[in-house]
Design a protein around this motif. Sequence first.
Motif, mmCIF file in Angstrom:
data_model
loop_
_atom_site.group_PDB
_atom_site.id
_atom_site.type_symbol
_atom_site.label_atom_id
_atom_site.label_comp_id
_atom_site.label_asym_id
_atom_site.label_seq_id
_atom_site.Cartn_x
_atom_site.Cartn_y
_atom_site.Cartn_z
ATOM 1 N N ALA A 52 53.895 75.578 -11.999
ATOM 2 C CA ALA A 52 53.765 74.155 -12.293
ATOM 3 C C ALA A 52 53.648 73.361 -10.998
ATOM 4 N N ARG A 53 53.003 72.227 -11.092
ATOM 5 C CA ARG A 53 52.822 71.370 -9.923
ATOM 6 C C ARG A 53 53.343 69.974 -10.243
ATOM 7 N N PRO A 54 54.622 69.717 -10.066
ATOM 8 C CA PRO A 54 55.185 68.410 -10.412
ATOM 9 C C PRO A 54 54.675 67.313 -9.491
ATOM 10 N N GLY A 111 58.241 71.591 -22.483
ATOM 11 C CA GLY A 111 57.512 70.693 -23.389
ATOM 12 C C GLY A 111 56.077 71.129 -23.576
ATOM 13 N N SER A 112 55.459 71.583 -22.476
ATOM 14 C CA SER A 112 54.073 72.058 -22.551
ATOM 15 C C SER A 112 53.959 73.281 -23.453
ATOM 16 N N TYR A 113 54.891 74.208 -23.310
ATOM 17 C CA TYR A 113 54.847 75.428 -24.119
ATOM 18 C C TYR A 113 55.057 75.111 -25.591
ATOM 19 N N ALA A 142 66.187 61.602 -18.875
ATOM 20 C CA ALA A 142 65.186 62.053 -17.903
ATOM 21 C C ALA A 142 64.658 63.435 -18.266
ATOM 22 N N LEU A 143 65.547 64.326 -18.708
ATOM 23 C CA LEU A 143 65.105 65.661 -19.125
ATOM 24 C C LEU A 143 64.119 65.568 -20.286
ATOM 25 N N PHE A 144 64.458 64.735 -21.272
ATOM 26 C CA PHE A 144 63.560 64.583 -22.417
ATOM 27 C C PHE A 144 62.228 63.980 -21.994
ATOM 28 N N PHE A 159 58.747 65.610 -22.659
ATOM 29 C CA PHE A 159 57.760 64.827 -23.405
ATOM 30 C C PHE A 159 56.440 64.752 -22.635
ATOM 31 N N THR A 160 56.532 64.552 -21.317
ATOM 32 C CA THR A 160 55.318 64.491 -20.497
ATOM 33 C C THR A 160 54.539 65.795 -20.571
ATOM 34 N N GLY A 161 55.241 66.922 -20.432
ATOM 35 C CA GLY A 161 54.566 68.219 -20.537
ATOM 36 C C GLY A 161 53.949 68.422 -21.903
ATOM 37 N N PHE A 162 54.659 67.998 -22.942
ATOM 38 C CA PHE A 162 54.166 68.125 -24.317
ATOM 39 C C PHE A 162 52.883 67.322 -24.506
ATOM 40 N N VAL A 163 52.918 66.053 -24.105
ATOM 41 C CA VAL A 163 51.770 65.156 -24.306
ATOM 42 C C VAL A 163 50.564 65.606 -23.494
ATOM 43 N N GLU A 164 50.797 66.009 -22.249
ATOM 44 C CA GLU A 164 49.675 66.449 -21.415
ATOM 45 C C GLU A 164 48.988 67.675 -22.009
#
Length: 415
Positions: free
Chosen positions: A10-12, A106-108, A161-163, A167-172
């Motif tokens: 990952a690249r934060p 979230g992405s997974y 912040a964790l959520f 959420f960001t990973g999920f939406v992206e």
Amino acid sequence: MTAVAHERDARPTESGRDRQLLREVLGLPQIDAAVVAGYRPRSVELIRRIVSRIREEVAGFSADADPVIHKGIDEAITRAVAVFVDTVAGAPTYGTEIYTFYRWLGSYQAAAGLNLDAMRAAHHIATQESWTDVRLAATALGQSAEVVGALGDGLIAYQTALFEHAFTGFVETRARATQVREQGRAAMLVALLDGTGPEGLREVADRCSWVLPERLVVAVTTHDQASTSIVSACQEALSGVHQDRLIVVADPETTTRLARHLAGRTGTDVALSWPVDPSEVHRAVRWTSRGLSLLQDGVIEAPEDHVLDCELHQSRLCEHADPALRRLADEKVLAPLLAQSPKRRVALAETMLLWLQTRDSAPALAARLGVHDQTVRHRLRRLHALFGSRLDEPTQTLALLSALESSIVAWRRAV
């Protein structure tokens, strides 16, 4: 691929907040290391309790869920609790790694087909269990009400912040999946409009989430914002703009239902093809577009529900298959009228059309046309002078009727 590998890849996006110590960001008090050390064994039970509740209460994370999800949840909770305890103990934590991990999680989840409800439910359980445990433990370990309050505020901010990162990973990931899916659907529509053969269509279908039906129906309508919005909401259909017309392609039931819904909502005329093989869609688009043009030109009478079934007008479509050729043929048949002034031409054409259709008397024709009897008699004499015996020959009559019906609307517009 393991969760650790996902985190490594990952690249934060680093921000000013990421470069601050997590304790400062969350406003956490620093508690004596000995007190924190007394809490650490208890944190193991907290992790077990959170994970157990999530698996029992959240459908997407149940016992029969994806093993990678299970491992990810276990590791996420373990890491999150460890980072929070370390931060309270005064360790120089920044949160970058744990946030990156939650973005991957979230992405997974998005890639696995889970929804945000599962993420929110798991977040609620983790926050609830953590706050209850921290509050009780801090009180038991002799911390003041001010410290307990500060810990509670910091914990809520931390969980939020964790959520947010999950959420960001999920939406992206969901957005990327949607883009890929739409690109595949667009490629399928282009292939259909290009007349791609069966083998080529199968290759496109393999890359597209849209299942290609055995038979398709095409709908053609005016391209505007309202129509596009309604059509785009139907995931069962392919849609796009072709030659400034809005084109819809789907199985017969879906296209017909969508066409009637669209016409009912907007009052817009919609033309429907008859069912065709996928490799014939490009031809169906041409026929149906022509049908819509004939409807808009008044050659075909507009249906009350604004949905034109082109299968009922195949003879008209054949007659008007080539507009330029049809216009030349009509001009040849109606050449005597073309020499008249536009206004005179329309008056003679309307009288001629009605007389050929009905063979009524001058008074009956005059009543229908809204003119005097003598006016009709004068026009009929003029028509007989221009066309002679052609007005009484059956084969010529058919040609004249067809040419008048296709030309008179345009002539009226020119007056």
